[in-house]
Design an enzyme around this catalytic site. Sequence first.
Site, PDB file in Angstrom:
ATOM      1  N   ARG A 138       7.951  35.795  14.525  1.00  0.00           N
ATOM      2  CA  ARG A 138       6.664  36.144  13.927  1.00  0.00           C
ATOM      3  C   ARG A 138       6.597  37.662  13.818  1.00  0.00           C
ATOM      4  O   ARG A 138       7.220  38.382  14.596  1.00  0.00           O
ATOM      5  CB  ARG A 138       5.504  35.640  14.793  1.00  0.00           C
ATOM      6  CG  ARG A 138       5.488  34.132  15.029  1.00  0.00           C
ATOM      7  CD  ARG A 138       4.384  33.761  16.013  1.00  0.00           C
ATOM      8  NE  ARG A 138       4.323  32.329  16.263  1.00  0.00           N
ATOM      9  CZ  ARG A 138       4.973  31.707  17.256  1.00  0.00           C
ATOM     10  NH1 ARG A 138       5.748  32.410  18.085  1.00  0.00           N
ATOM     11  NH2 ARG A 138       4.871  30.415  17.415  1.00  0.00           N
ATOM     12  N   LYS A 161       3.349  33.091  21.130  1.00  0.00           N
ATOM     13  CA  LYS A 161       1.948  32.798  21.423  1.00  0.00           C
ATOM     14  C   LYS A 161       1.791  32.460  22.906  1.00  0.00           C
ATOM     15  O   LYS A 161       2.602  31.749  23.475  1.00  0.00           O
ATOM     16  CB  LYS A 161       1.470  31.630  20.561  1.00  0.00           C
ATOM     17  CG  LYS A 161       1.370  31.997  19.078  1.00  0.00           C
ATOM     18  CD  LYS A 161       0.839  30.834  18.272  1.00  0.00           C
ATOM     19  CE  LYS A 161       0.686  31.219  16.805  1.00  0.00           C
ATOM     20  NZ  LYS A 161       0.166  30.103  15.991  1.00  0.00           N
ATOM     21  N   HIS A 233       5.777  35.761   7.238  1.00  0.00           N
ATOM     22  CA  HIS A 233       5.969  34.348   7.579  1.00  0.00           C
ATOM     23  C   HIS A 233       6.930  33.653   6.615  1.00  0.00           C
ATOM     24  O   HIS A 233       7.495  32.613   6.945  1.00  0.00           O
ATOM     25  CB  HIS A 233       4.619  33.622   7.609  1.00  0.00           C
ATOM     26  CG  HIS A 233       4.347  32.957   8.919  1.00  0.00           C
ATOM     27  ND1 HIS A 233       4.263  33.647  10.115  1.00  0.00           N
ATOM     28  CD2 HIS A 233       4.175  31.647   9.257  1.00  0.00           C
ATOM     29  CE1 HIS A 233       4.034  32.795  11.098  1.00  0.00           C
ATOM     30  NE2 HIS A 233       3.983  31.580  10.606  1.00  0.00           N
ATOM     31  N   ARG A 236      10.129  33.538   8.302  1.00  0.00           N
ATOM     32  CA  ARG A 236      10.134  32.505   9.355  1.00  0.00           C
ATOM     33  C   ARG A 236      10.323  31.120   8.743  1.00  0.00           C
ATOM     34  O   ARG A 236      11.121  30.310   9.236  1.00  0.00           O
ATOM     35  CB  ARG A 236       8.824  32.593  10.129  1.00  0.00           C
ATOM     36  CG  ARG A 236       8.705  31.661  11.338  1.00  0.00           C
ATOM     37  CD  ARG A 236       7.498  32.105  12.157  1.00  0.00           C
ATOM     38  NE  ARG A 236       7.048  31.102  13.108  1.00  0.00           N
ATOM     39  CZ  ARG A 236       7.543  30.950  14.329  1.00  0.00           C
ATOM     40  NH1 ARG A 236       8.548  31.708  14.741  1.00  0.00           N
ATOM     41  NH2 ARG A 236       7.057  30.033  15.145  1.00  0.00           N
ATOM     42  N   HIS A 259       8.062  26.756  19.047  1.00  0.00           N
ATOM     43  CA  HIS A 259       6.978  25.785  18.891  1.00  0.00           C
ATOM     44  C   HIS A 259       6.813  24.984  20.180  1.00  0.00           C
ATOM     45  O   HIS A 259       7.800  24.533  20.756  1.00  0.00           O
ATOM     46  CB  HIS A 259       7.272  24.810  17.746  1.00  0.00           C
ATOM     47  CG  HIS A 259       7.089  25.418  16.390  1.00  0.00           C
ATOM     48  ND1 HIS A 259       7.675  24.916  15.247  1.00  0.00           N
ATOM     49  CD2 HIS A 259       6.365  26.508  15.984  1.00  0.00           C
ATOM     50  CE1 HIS A 259       7.329  25.656  14.215  1.00  0.00           C
ATOM     51  NE2 HIS A 259       6.543  26.615  14.631  1.00  0.00           N
ATOM     52  N   TYR A 268       8.920  21.172   8.502  1.00  0.00           N
ATOM     53  CA  TYR A 268      10.033  21.743   7.738  1.00  0.00           C
ATOM     54  C   TYR A 268      10.988  20.664   7.246  1.00  0.00           C
ATOM     55  O   TYR A 268      11.667  20.846   6.241  1.00  0.00           O
ATOM     56  CB  TYR A 268      10.792  22.767   8.588  1.00  0.00           C
ATOM     57  CG  TYR A 268       9.975  23.988   8.902  1.00  0.00           C
ATOM     58  CD1 TYR A 268       9.771  24.981   7.947  1.00  0.00           C
ATOM     59  CD2 TYR A 268       9.371  24.155  10.148  1.00  0.00           C
ATOM     60  CE1 TYR A 268       9.004  26.097   8.229  1.00  0.00           C
ATOM     61  CE2 TYR A 268       8.608  25.259  10.436  1.00  0.00           C
ATOM     62  CZ  TYR A 268       8.427  26.239   9.477  1.00  0.00           C
ATOM     63  OH  TYR A 268       7.654  27.335   9.753  1.00  0.00           O
TER      64      TYR A 268
END
Length: 289
Positions: A138, A161, A233, A236, A259, A268
């Site tokens: 990110r 995150k 992004h 990414r 994730h 994806y």
Amino acid sequence: MAKNTLLAYKRDLGKYLEALEKVGITDSAEITEIVVRNFAQALVSEKGLVATSVARILAAVRGFHKFMLFEGISDNDVSAAVKPPKAPKRLPKAISILEIESLLRAAGPEPDDVAGAGDIIRVRDRAILELLYATGARVSEIVNMDLDNLIDPEIVRLFGKGSKERIVPVGKYAQAAVAAYLVRVRPTLATLSRGTPALFLNQRGSRLSRQSIWQIISNAALAAKLGVEVSPHTFRHSFATHLLEGGADVRVVQELLGHASVTTTQIYTLVTVDALREIYASSHPRAQR
């Protein structure tokens, strides 16, 4: 939780408290399920708020009511039955490998291009974009990278995150681009301000900002004449899509992206399945009616 998450929840709860004040509620005992539902409906009707933003605000509100129940401030959770709206499934926007290569060339010179090494800012920009595509990071993770996050030329440490740490390998192209930046560029930029551990520096010698990286990518996309909108992004999304198209296991891609759930990564796979359908439809002799 990450600082940005805390700030977002603080803003969301502030919005909720303002809404309560407008309807004359000053005590938690006065809040009913109808009040929460009305607030949720007002969010859905508000201009400029997408479903994901509404869902996040309601998550903060529901967390607030759970907290009050846990602390004994409320006798029941009046928000429990109020569900956030379902966000539409949006397929990630990935660009092709050729388009990625065009972007990288437009950003700056090849790492071994001595003639182009004089433009030190473009050498830095090339390293940033190479690292974005090589790691699927990110933009915030690239901005917050410090020198000691370069474990060795082949591995970097990223903090995602919730400050979750993960280790990601780095390909040869990005290794060379980052090495060129560290040798030819960073020492010069670092003399312009007080010492900072940041990996990527701006022209004042300070840590590069998110906005600066957006601008670097925008300039590269313009120079490459891609004709499509490109953001951090995009790198990414392209990283994940190209890995899956190359045969990578979805669990491996999940780990590389950081994730928490494989469900997030599986979107994806929809992209690659759509690509397979298109190829099949245009290539198989009996695919067309």
